[in-house]
Design a protein around this motif. Structure first.
Motif, PDB file in Angstrom:
ATOM      1  N   GLU A 197      24.704  35.620  49.933  1.00  0.00           N
ATOM      2  CA  GLU A 197      24.055  36.279  48.857  1.00  0.00           C
ATOM      3  C   GLU A 197      24.999  36.925  47.524  1.00  0.00           C
ATOM      4  O   GLU A 197      25.029  37.026  46.853  1.00  0.00           O
ATOM      5  N   LYS A 198      26.334  36.673  48.225  1.00  0.00           N
ATOM      6  CA  LYS A 198      27.733  37.127  47.308  1.00  0.00           C
ATOM      7  C   LYS A 198      28.100  35.858  46.801  1.00  0.00           C
ATOM      8  O   LYS A 198      27.912  34.521  47.210  1.00  0.00           O
ATOM      9  N   LEU A 199      28.803  35.945  45.312  1.00  0.00           N
ATOM     10  CA  LEU A 199      29.005  35.004  44.659  1.00  0.00           C
ATOM     11  C   LEU A 199      29.427  33.707  45.269  1.00  0.00           C
ATOM     12  O   LEU A 199      28.764  32.411  45.004  1.00  0.00           O
ATOM     13  N   ASP A 218      27.145  36.415  30.415  1.00  0.00           N
ATOM     14  CA  ASP A 218      27.753  35.331  29.768  1.00  0.00           C
ATOM     15  C   ASP A 218      28.928  34.756  30.537  1.00  0.00           C
ATOM     16  O   ASP A 218      29.545  33.751  30.223  1.00  0.00           O
ATOM     17  N   GLY A 219      28.888  35.109  31.895  1.00  0.00           N
ATOM     18  CA  GLY A 219      29.696  34.608  32.938  1.00  0.00           C
ATOM     19  C   GLY A 219      31.264  35.073  32.781  1.00  0.00           C
ATOM     20  O   GLY A 219      32.059  34.415  33.310  1.00  0.00           O
ATOM     21  N   LYS A 220      31.440  35.910  31.993  1.00  0.00           N
ATOM     22  CA  LYS A 220      32.781  36.399  31.420  1.00  0.00           C
ATOM     23  C   LYS A 220      33.306  37.590  32.301  1.00  0.00           C
ATOM     24  O   LYS A 220      34.454  37.909  31.813  1.00  0.00           O
ATOM     25  N   ASN A 221      32.603  38.076  33.252  1.00  0.00           N
ATOM     26  CA  ASN A 221      33.022  39.231  34.155  1.00  0.00           C
ATOM     27  C   ASN A 221      34.164  38.569  34.799  1.00  0.00           C
ATOM     28  O   ASN A 221      34.065  37.705  35.546  1.00  0.00           O
ATOM     29  N   ILE A 222      35.062  39.712  35.138  1.00  0.00           N
ATOM     30  CA  ILE A 222      36.163  39.341  35.930  1.00  0.00           C
ATOM     31  C   ILE A 222      36.328  40.067  37.216  1.00  0.00           C
ATOM     32  O   ILE A 222      36.171  41.147  37.449  1.00  0.00           O
ATOM     33  N   ARG A 223      36.637  39.281  38.274  1.00  0.00           N
ATOM     34  CA  ARG A 223      36.849  39.714  39.716  1.00  0.00           C
ATOM     35  C   ARG A 223      38.208  39.365  40.151  1.00  0.00           C
ATOM     36  O   ARG A 223      38.608  38.196  39.948  1.00  0.00           O
ATOM     37  N   ASP A 224      38.801  40.275  40.986  1.00  0.00           N
ATOM     38  CA  ASP A 224      40.127  39.729  41.469  1.00  0.00           C
ATOM     39  C   ASP A 224      39.886  39.789  43.061  1.00  0.00           C
ATOM     40  O   ASP A 224      39.538  40.511  43.924  1.00  0.00           O
ATOM     41  N   TRP A 225      39.997  38.233  43.315  1.00  0.00           N
ATOM     42  CA  TRP A 225      39.507  37.813  44.501  1.00  0.00           C
ATOM     43  C   TRP A 225      40.710  37.891  45.638  1.00  0.00           C
ATOM     44  O   TRP A 225      41.798  37.468  45.259  1.00  0.00           O
ATOM     45  N   ASN A 258      33.795  34.760  36.049  1.00  0.00           N
ATOM     46  CA  ASN A 258      32.611  34.175  37.037  1.00  0.00           C
ATOM     47  C   ASN A 258      32.830  32.728  36.809  1.00  0.00           C
ATOM     48  O   ASN A 258      32.222  31.931  37.648  1.00  0.00           O
ATOM     49  N   ILE A 259      32.470  32.405  35.398  1.00  0.00           N
ATOM     50  CA  ILE A 259      32.334  31.191  35.243  1.00  0.00           C
ATOM     51  C   ILE A 259      33.261  29.968  35.472  1.00  0.00           C
ATOM     52  O   ILE A 259      33.151  28.849  35.791  1.00  0.00           O
ATOM     53  N   ASP A 260      34.642  30.540  35.382  1.00  0.00           N
ATOM     54  CA  ASP A 260      35.661  29.569  35.557  1.00  0.00           C
ATOM     55  C   ASP A 260      35.651  29.324  37.107  1.00  0.00           C
ATOM     56  O   ASP A 260      35.926  28.307  37.581  1.00  0.00           O
ATOM     57  N   LEU A 261      35.148  30.420  37.982  1.00  0.00           N
ATOM     58  CA  LEU A 261      35.289  30.188  39.249  1.00  0.00           C
ATOM     59  C   LEU A 261      34.304  29.161  39.844  1.00  0.00           C
ATOM     60  O   LEU A 261      34.042  28.439  40.624  1.00  0.00           O
ATOM     61  N   VAL A 262      32.866  29.449  39.063  1.00  0.00           N
ATOM     62  CA  VAL A 262      31.740  28.761  39.412  1.00  0.00           C
ATOM     63  C   VAL A 262      32.090  27.105  38.989  1.00  0.00           C
ATOM     64  O   VAL A 262      31.870  26.183  39.897  1.00  0.00           O
ATOM     65  N   HIS A 263      32.688  26.831  37.875  1.00  0.00           N
ATOM     66  CA  HIS A 263      33.199  25.768  37.454  1.00  0.00           C
ATOM     67  C   HIS A 263      34.285  24.857  38.646  1.00  0.00           C
ATOM     68  O   HIS A 263      34.001  23.645  38.923  1.00  0.00           O
ATOM     69  N   ARG A 295      32.480  45.061  33.896  1.00  0.00           N
ATOM     70  CA  ARG A 295      33.109  44.069  33.230  1.00  0.00           C
ATOM     71  C   ARG A 295      34.033  43.453  34.033  1.00  0.00           C
ATOM     72  O   ARG A 295      34.330  41.956  34.174  1.00  0.00           O
ATOM     73  N   ARG A 296      35.170  43.984  34.585  1.00  0.00           N
ATOM     74  CA  ARG A 296      36.547  43.483  35.198  1.00  0.00           C
ATOM     75  C   ARG A 296      36.877  44.506  36.237  1.00  0.00           C
ATOM     76  O   ARG A 296      36.958  45.675  35.980  1.00  0.00           O
ATOM     77  N   TYR A 297      37.191  43.963  37.220  1.00  0.00           N
ATOM     78  CA  TYR A 297      37.983  44.518  38.187  1.00  0.00           C
ATOM     79  C   TYR A 297      39.343  43.979  38.360  1.00  0.00           C
ATOM     80  O   TYR A 297      39.609  42.764  38.419  1.00  0.00           O
ATOM     81  N   ALA A 298      40.634  44.857  38.662  1.00  0.00           N
ATOM     82  CA  ALA A 298      41.791  44.238  39.167  1.00  0.00           C
ATOM     83  C   ALA A 298      42.736  45.265  39.675  1.00  0.00           C
ATOM     84  O   ALA A 298      42.609  46.523  39.093  1.00  0.00           O
ATOM     85  N   ILE A 299      43.167  45.011  40.514  1.00  0.00           N
ATOM     86  CA  ILE A 299      43.967  45.989  41.459  1.00  0.00           C
ATOM     87  C   ILE A 299      45.359  45.865  41.234  1.00  0.00           C
ATOM     88  O   ILE A 299      46.126  44.895  41.523  1.00  0.00           O
ATOM     89  N   ASP A 300      46.177  47.163  41.381  1.00  0.00           N
ATOM     90  CA  ASP A 300      47.452  47.156  41.581  1.00  0.00           C
ATOM     91  C   ASP A 300      47.903  47.383  42.858  1.00  0.00           C
ATOM     92  O   ASP A 300      47.452  48.856  43.401  1.00  0.00           O
ATOM     93  N   ALA A 301      48.391  46.830  43.692  1.00  0.00           N
ATOM     94  CA  ALA A 301      48.564  47.000  45.247  1.00  0.00           C
ATOM     95  C   ALA A 301      49.932  47.358  45.350  1.00  0.00           C
ATOM     96  O   ALA A 301      50.769  47.134  46.554  1.00  0.00           O
TER      97      ALA A 301
END
Ligand code: NAD
Ligand code: TYD
Length: 355
Positions: A197-199, A218-225, A258-263, A295-301
């Motif tokens: 059920e996850k993307l 719009d598919g432009k939400n950003i996730r940091d995988w 998300n849209i780039d990932l789906v592509h 909209r966007r997640y991004a992590i500084d590790a």
């Protein structure tokens, strides 16, 4: 009988990330006994561990972390020395349609577990209570910036609010009672054994079945995988070398819309399924957006990398291909775990999104 040096209670060990953590502990630390405590909700599946479940240092206990008496018994029956706490309701969309399950499992369950540890450990010798959390507690980023350990909490979905609340309770037990806790907040994981059920697994399986591919808004939400085995490695490192009372962010500096990932998945699977180039993209459908969609997640590790020497092991393109290969080779697993009410539930949700 063999003397184990630690007796680690892993909650949620039958889930996606938990199963990778359990496998890593069983394989790399034969001197530790791993007690996997899991309620086996729709997202928990003992098949995830069938390659390691005969290990002499493995025990499975079916149970619910909201049940204080059962937790107390498990601590005492198995002489629990440490906790790695992953059990949770984890899907944002489900938290929007039914928040109370998230309050019970994620907030009440975490407090019950803290109470059981505090009661059993007494004066806390060399114990560790390690709570696994998410970057979603920090809220949503604009175009710039990264979440740091000091970023103020700003949860926006019922899921992230429940995880933020559990993080606060874990810290409160450290400050108030001296419980030896540590917390990590990780970005989105991908890899084998993730409930579809996850993307990423959802898109892979829909492509395989030639079903429409729902892209929210719009598919432009950003996730940091991050590759799930890199997360399991980070958990291992933090468990062994992290400091009590500290928080560590975990992420791979790997942002995708998300849209780039789906592509990307469409292209990989055109190739692997021997379909003409461009076939799978025709399945993409932009559907109504998730309510309150971050909209966007991004992590500084940096802290984890500099202080504890962890770094991701694998490039995203490679991890994604390995993930696709795993799902293609394990259609039986997918069919089995989605065989209950899931497919009907998914079709209903999808129909609502399309309307
Ligand atoms: P998952 O949904 O795949 O697995 C959760 C597991 O917890 C399941 O096995 C389920 O049966 C069990 N569980 C749920 N409620 C329970 C209860 N009341 N008592 C006992 N067991 C219960 O989740 P996941 O993706 O593996 O996430 C694991 C943890 O990591 C969660 O705490 C989640 O918040 C966190 N996390 C996940 C991600 C991600 O991308 N998946 C990223 C960062 C942090
Ligand atoms: P998800 O895998 O649910 O993780 P999270 O919400 O915890 O980040 O979703 C990842 C992203 O993909 C998120 O921006 C929502 C989006 N998404 C879709 O566009 N379509 C889908 O069918 C799903 C499940 C998610």
């Amino acid at each position: 009988m063999k003397e184990f040096t630690k007796h680690i209670l892993v909650t949620g060990g039958a889930g996606f990330i938990g199963s990778h953590v359990v496998r890593r502990l069983l394989t790399n630390y034969p001197d530790y006994r791993v007690i996997n405590f899991d309620r086996l909700t729709y997202a928990g599946n003992l098949e995830n561990l069938k390659d390691v479940d005969r290990a002499p240092n493995y025990v499975f206990v079916k149970g619910d972390i909201t049940n204080q008496q059962h937790l107390n018994k498990v601590f005492s029956d198995y002489g629990i020395t440490d906790v790695i706490h992953l059990a949770a309701e984890s899907h944002v969309d489900r938290s929007i349609s039914g928040p109370m399950d998230f309050v019970l499992a994620n907030v009440v369950g975490t407090v019950q577990l803290l109470n059981a540890a505090r009661e059993y450990w007494g004066d806390f010798q060399n114990n560790v209570f390690y709570h696994i959390s998410t970057d979603e507690v920090y809220g949503s980023l604009g175009d710039q910036g990264l979440f740091e350990e000091t970023t103020a909490y700003d949860p926006r979905s019922p899921y992230s609010a429940s995880k933020a609340s559990s993080d606060h309770f874990v810290r409160a037990y450290h400050h108030t009672y001296g419980l030896p806790v540590r917390i990590s907040n990780c970005s989105n994981n991908y890899g084998s054994h993730q409930f579809p059920e996850k993307l990423i697994p959802l898109i892979i399986n829909n492509i395989v079945q030639q079903k429409e591919l729902p892209v929210y808004g719009d598919g432009k939400n950003i996730r940091d995988w991050l590759w799930v085995e890199d997360h399991a490695h980070a958990i291992d490192v933090i468990f062994h070398t992290g400091k009590n009372g500290e928080t560590y962010n975990i992420g791979g500096l790997n942002e995708w819309t998300n849209i780039d990932l789906v592509h990307r998945l469409c292209v990989i699977l055109d190739d692997k399924l021997s379909r003409p180039a461009g076939t799978n993209e025709q399945l993409i459908r932009f559907v109504s957006d998730r309510a309150g969609h971050d909209r966007r997640y991004a992590i500084d590790a940096t802290k984890l990398t500099q202080e504890l020497g962890w770094s991701p092991s694998i490039r995203f393109e490679e991890g994604l291909e390995k993930t696709v290969d795993w799902y293609l080779a394990n259609t039986g697993w997918v069919n089995h775990i989605t065989s209950g009410d899931y497919t009907k539930y998914y079709e209903q949700q999808y129909a609502l999104r399309k309307s």
